[in-house]
Design an enzyme around this catalytic site. Structure first.
Site, PDB file in Angstrom:
ATOM      1  N   GLU A 165       0.838  -1.191   0.000  1.00  0.00           N
ATOM      2  CA  GLU A 165       0.000   0.000   0.000  1.00  0.00           C
ATOM      3  C   GLU A 165       0.876   1.245   0.000  1.00  0.00           C
ATOM      4  O   GLU A 165       2.084   1.178   0.270  1.00  0.00           O
ATOM      5  CB  GLU A 165      -0.958  -0.005   1.195  1.00  0.00           C
ATOM      6  CG  GLU A 165      -1.979  -1.150   1.133  1.00  0.00           C
ATOM      7  CD  GLU A 165      -3.034  -1.067   2.217  1.00  0.00           C
ATOM      8  OE1 GLU A 165      -2.963  -0.156   3.060  1.00  0.00           O
ATOM      9  OE2 GLU A 165      -3.933  -1.920   2.214  1.00  0.00           O
ATOM     10  N   HIS A 194      -8.581  10.937   2.298  1.00  0.00           N
ATOM     11  CA  HIS A 194      -8.270   9.816   1.420  1.00  0.00           C
ATOM     12  C   HIS A 194      -8.380  10.311  -0.013  1.00  0.00           C
ATOM     13  O   HIS A 194      -9.366  10.948  -0.381  1.00  0.00           O
ATOM     14  CB  HIS A 194      -9.226   8.654   1.663  1.00  0.00           C
ATOM     15  CG  HIS A 194      -8.707   7.347   1.155  1.00  0.00           C
ATOM     16  ND1 HIS A 194      -8.616   7.072  -0.185  1.00  0.00           N
ATOM     17  CD2 HIS A 194      -8.243   6.263   1.801  1.00  0.00           C
ATOM     18  CE1 HIS A 194      -8.115   5.854  -0.340  1.00  0.00           C
ATOM     19  NE2 HIS A 194      -7.880   5.338   0.850  1.00  0.00           N
ATOM     20  N   ARG A 219      -0.601   9.312   1.478  1.00  0.00           N
ATOM     21  CA  ARG A 219      -1.935   9.807   1.133  1.00  0.00           C
ATOM     22  C   ARG A 219      -2.031  11.320   1.045  1.00  0.00           C
ATOM     23  O   ARG A 219      -2.764  11.847   0.216  1.00  0.00           O
ATOM     24  CB  ARG A 219      -2.955   9.289   2.158  1.00  0.00           C
ATOM     25  CG  ARG A 219      -3.271   7.820   1.985  1.00  0.00           C
ATOM     26  CD  ARG A 219      -4.208   7.337   3.069  1.00  0.00           C
ATOM     27  NE  ARG A 219      -4.547   5.928   2.856  1.00  0.00           N
ATOM     28  CZ  ARG A 219      -5.178   5.193   3.746  1.00  0.00           C
ATOM     29  NH1 ARG A 219      -5.551   5.723   4.895  1.00  0.00           N
ATOM     30  NH2 ARG A 219      -5.452   3.929   3.490  1.00  0.00           N
ATOM     31  N   HIS A 229     -11.047  11.210   5.904  1.00  0.00           N
ATOM     32  CA  HIS A 229     -10.954   9.775   6.156  1.00  0.00           C
ATOM     33  C   HIS A 229     -10.517   9.419   7.573  1.00  0.00           C
ATOM     34  O   HIS A 229     -10.997   8.431   8.122  1.00  0.00           O
ATOM     35  CB  HIS A 229      -9.954   9.165   5.161  1.00  0.00           C
ATOM     36  CG  HIS A 229      -9.831   7.685   5.232  1.00  0.00           C
ATOM     37  ND1 HIS A 229     -10.902   6.844   5.053  1.00  0.00           N
ATOM     38  CD2 HIS A 229      -8.757   6.881   5.467  1.00  0.00           C
ATOM     39  CE1 HIS A 229     -10.507   5.575   5.157  1.00  0.00           C
ATOM     40  NE2 HIS A 229      -9.215   5.578   5.432  1.00  0.00           N
ATOM     41  N   GLU A 257      -9.046   5.713  17.361  1.00  0.00           N
ATOM     42  CA  GLU A 257      -8.966   6.964  16.611  1.00  0.00           C
ATOM     43  C   GLU A 257      -9.254   8.196  17.450  1.00  0.00           C
ATOM     44  O   GLU A 257      -8.778   9.293  17.126  1.00  0.00           O
ATOM     45  CB  GLU A 257      -9.908   6.913  15.399  1.00  0.00           C
ATOM     46  CG  GLU A 257      -9.688   8.058  14.436  1.00  0.00           C
ATOM     47  CD  GLU A 257     -10.538   7.976  13.180  1.00  0.00           C
ATOM     48  OE1 GLU A 257     -10.538   8.955  12.393  1.00  0.00           O
ATOM     49  OE2 GLU A 257     -11.216   6.940  12.980  1.00  0.00           O
ATOM     50  N   ARG A 292      -1.379   9.647   8.451  1.00  0.00           N
ATOM     51  CA  ARG A 292      -1.358   8.235   8.819  1.00  0.00           C
ATOM     52  C   ARG A 292      -0.888   7.359   7.670  1.00  0.00           C
ATOM     53  O   ARG A 292      -1.376   7.486   6.551  1.00  0.00           O
ATOM     54  CB  ARG A 292      -2.751   7.774   9.263  1.00  0.00           C
ATOM     55  CG  ARG A 292      -2.812   6.277   9.574  1.00  0.00           C
ATOM     56  CD  ARG A 292      -4.141   5.878  10.166  1.00  0.00           C
ATOM     57  NE  ARG A 292      -5.236   5.972   9.229  1.00  0.00           N
ATOM     58  CZ  ARG A 292      -5.569   5.041   8.329  1.00  0.00           C
ATOM     59  NH1 ARG A 292      -4.827   3.948   8.209  1.00  0.00           N
ATOM     60  NH2 ARG A 292      -6.613   5.207   7.549  1.00  0.00           N
ATOM     61  N   LEU A 319      -5.963   0.017  12.309  1.00  0.00           N
ATOM     62  CA  LEU A 319      -6.430  -1.166  13.024  1.00  0.00           C
ATOM     63  C   LEU A 319      -5.355  -1.666  13.981  1.00  0.00           C
ATOM     64  O   LEU A 319      -5.653  -2.155  15.074  1.00  0.00           O
ATOM     65  CB  LEU A 319      -6.829  -2.268  12.044  1.00  0.00           C
ATOM     66  CG  LEU A 319      -8.009  -1.959  11.102  1.00  0.00           C
ATOM     67  CD1 LEU A 319      -8.262  -3.135  10.171  1.00  0.00           C
ATOM     68  CD2 LEU A 319      -9.264  -1.611  11.881  1.00  0.00           C
TER      69      LEU A 319
END
Length: 482
Positions: A110, A226, A265, A322, A346, A357, A363
């Site tokens: 990613e 995002h 991002r 996001h 969060e 992030r 998670l």
């Protein structure tokens, strides 16, 4: 139940805390268990250095770099070191992580990661992980789950320590639960923006509860957009996972590729915003991904609901709010500045994410902070409250009042002033517009966000000030249309 642990929220962080606690606890959730939890919507997975050619140090370096070098390096090192154990734990709880034919974890690449390290369960990893933890909680004899209940106030004693919570049921009746231990696991605040991928119920309730009783908050202006929300007339906007770009999807502006899709991002979101602001149409091209519909069934269903086929169509995208990197400031035990109050997931500001992030670290943070809070609470009885977190700025601590303001008005104000690009005058206007309404929790949190953004005149990570002369607002696209 005398002096139970009260956990507010049933996303992954709250569930993990309840599961890990060794004492009786009450889990309060506004809907049914896991409903409205952003962790259920997470598509990508959990980042962890479990491959033979990977290391927690490399994961930490990527996290540090993606966060614009603004994170807490000690926190980053600690959480990335814990990550392989988190994967082991979740595997024991029978999370159905995807595996290669030889039985190893099928690790995805990613944006912002230097190598594939994201353990996933298809493209619905958040739901798979959260559901397994929810099952474990429901089978725990020490957890009392209160569905369709909301915590509307945290109570404190004359010394400023937690003494209870006021819980409201679906009929509007209030009940006070006496407790000296409260954990906020209320999630983020993305529902305060007009364009968001979050549940619209994510309105920063935990920030309001904590700040009203004196908890410090930090970095509320650091929110992640995002870059690839599906740009259709839906609220919230459907998310097109980062893993699509990791698998080879490209971003096109009027048909021309304009950015390296695997940058962090904040960089990609700013590049997309620049193209949209120039009047170009931005689309995500997923057509060249092998067997894309089978590999990304949840995304395929989201797109199909808007009449789009990810195997055949170019997908219109735009940035959408996001994730919140800031929140209620905590130490490595998840303690806030208020004795008896912990914050996890969060809603907390741990320092892991810095100014942006890294994909699939959320998670991970939820599990690590949930376990840390559970361990600390169950060892805390009778000990003094000490924390490394500095006390809150008293000018940020305002009481609840009788004022109200429509949520949509707040969303419009933040969407305009605190979008991908910000400037001082717009932020000042937002602070001034929200100030008369801070008795309302939604307006109060929005005011704190706008105030934080105004107080930070320099661009860093996801916080991009167009009036900062020392910074470049966005990346220089390569191959973009003139």
């Amino acid at each position: 139940m005398t002096n139970p642990i009260v956990i507010v929220g049933s996303g992954l962080a709250g569930l993990t805390c309840a599961w890990a606690a060794t004492e009786p606890c009450v889990l309060v959730t506004a809907g049914s268990l896991t409903a409205g939890a952003a962790s259920m919507w997470a598509q990508g997975g959990i980042a962890a250095a479990v491959a033979a050619d990977d290391s927690p140090a490399s994961h930490a370096d990527d996290t540090w770099r993606a966060g614009a070098f603004a994170g807490d390096r000690a926190v980053i090192d600690r959480i990335t070191t814990d990550a392989p154990d988190v994967i082991r734990l979740l595997t024991e709880l029978e999370v159905p992580f995807d595996r290669t034919p030889d039985g190893h974890l099928d690790l995805a690449l990613e944006g912002g990661h230097s190598r594939p390290r994201v353990a996933h369960a298809g493209d619905h990893s958040g739901a798979a992980v959260t559901a397994c933890m929810a099952s474990a909680v429901l089978h725990s004899p020490t957890v009392d789950v209160r569905e369709n209940h909301s915590v509307v106030e945290v109570l404190t004693d004359d010394e400023g320590a937690v003494s209870g919570v006021v819980v409201r049921n679906a009929d509007g009746a209030d009940e006070t639960i006496a407790t000296q231990r409260v954990v906020l696991a209320t999630g983020g605040l993305g529902g305060l923006w007009a364009h968001t991928t979050n549940p619209t119920t994510a309105l920063g309730q935990g920030v309001a509860l904590a700040a009203r009783v004196g908890a410090r908050t930090d970095d509320l202006h650091l929110v992640q957009f995002h870059p690839t929300a599906l740009d259709v007339a839906r609220d919230p906007k459907p998310l097109l996972t980062e893993a699509l770009r990791g698998a080879g999807a490209t971003l096109l502006a009027d048909g021309v590729r304009f950015v390296d899709e695997l940058q962090p991002r904040d960089v990609v979101a700013a590049a997309v915003w620049e193209q949209l602001s120039a009047g170009r149409t931005v689309r995500l091209d997923t057509r060249e991904i092998d067997d894309v519909t089978r590999r990304f069934p949840a995304v395929a269903d989201l797109a199909a609901a808007s009449g789009l086929d990810i195997a055949a169509d170019l997908l219109p995208v735009c940035p959408a709010l996001h994730y919140s990197m800031g929140g209620v400031t905590v130490d490595d035990r998840s303690r806030t500045t208020v004795p008896g109050l912990w914050a996890i997931g969060e809603v907390s500001r741990t320092g892991l994410h810095g100014a942006n992030r890294l994909a699939s670290n959320s998670l991970l943070e939820a599990v690590v902070t949930g376990r840390a809070a559970a361990a600390d609470m169950c060892a805390q009885a009778g000990t003094s409250w000490n924390t490394t977190v500095p006390q809150a700025d008293p000018t940020t601590l305002l009481p609840r009042g009788n004022t109200s303001i429509p949520v949509q008005v707040v969303r419009d104000i933040l969407g305009s002033a605190c979008g991908v690009l910000r400037d001082g005058q717009s932020l000042q206007d937002a602070v001034d517009a929200l100030a008369p309404h801070t008795g309302d929790d939604v307006a109060y949190v929005a005011w704190l966000i706008a105030r934080s953004a105004l107080a930070h005149p320099h661009s860093v990570g996801a916080h991009r000030r167009t009036d900062d002369p020392a910074a470049t607002v966005g990346p220089t696209p390569q191959g973009a249309p003139a």
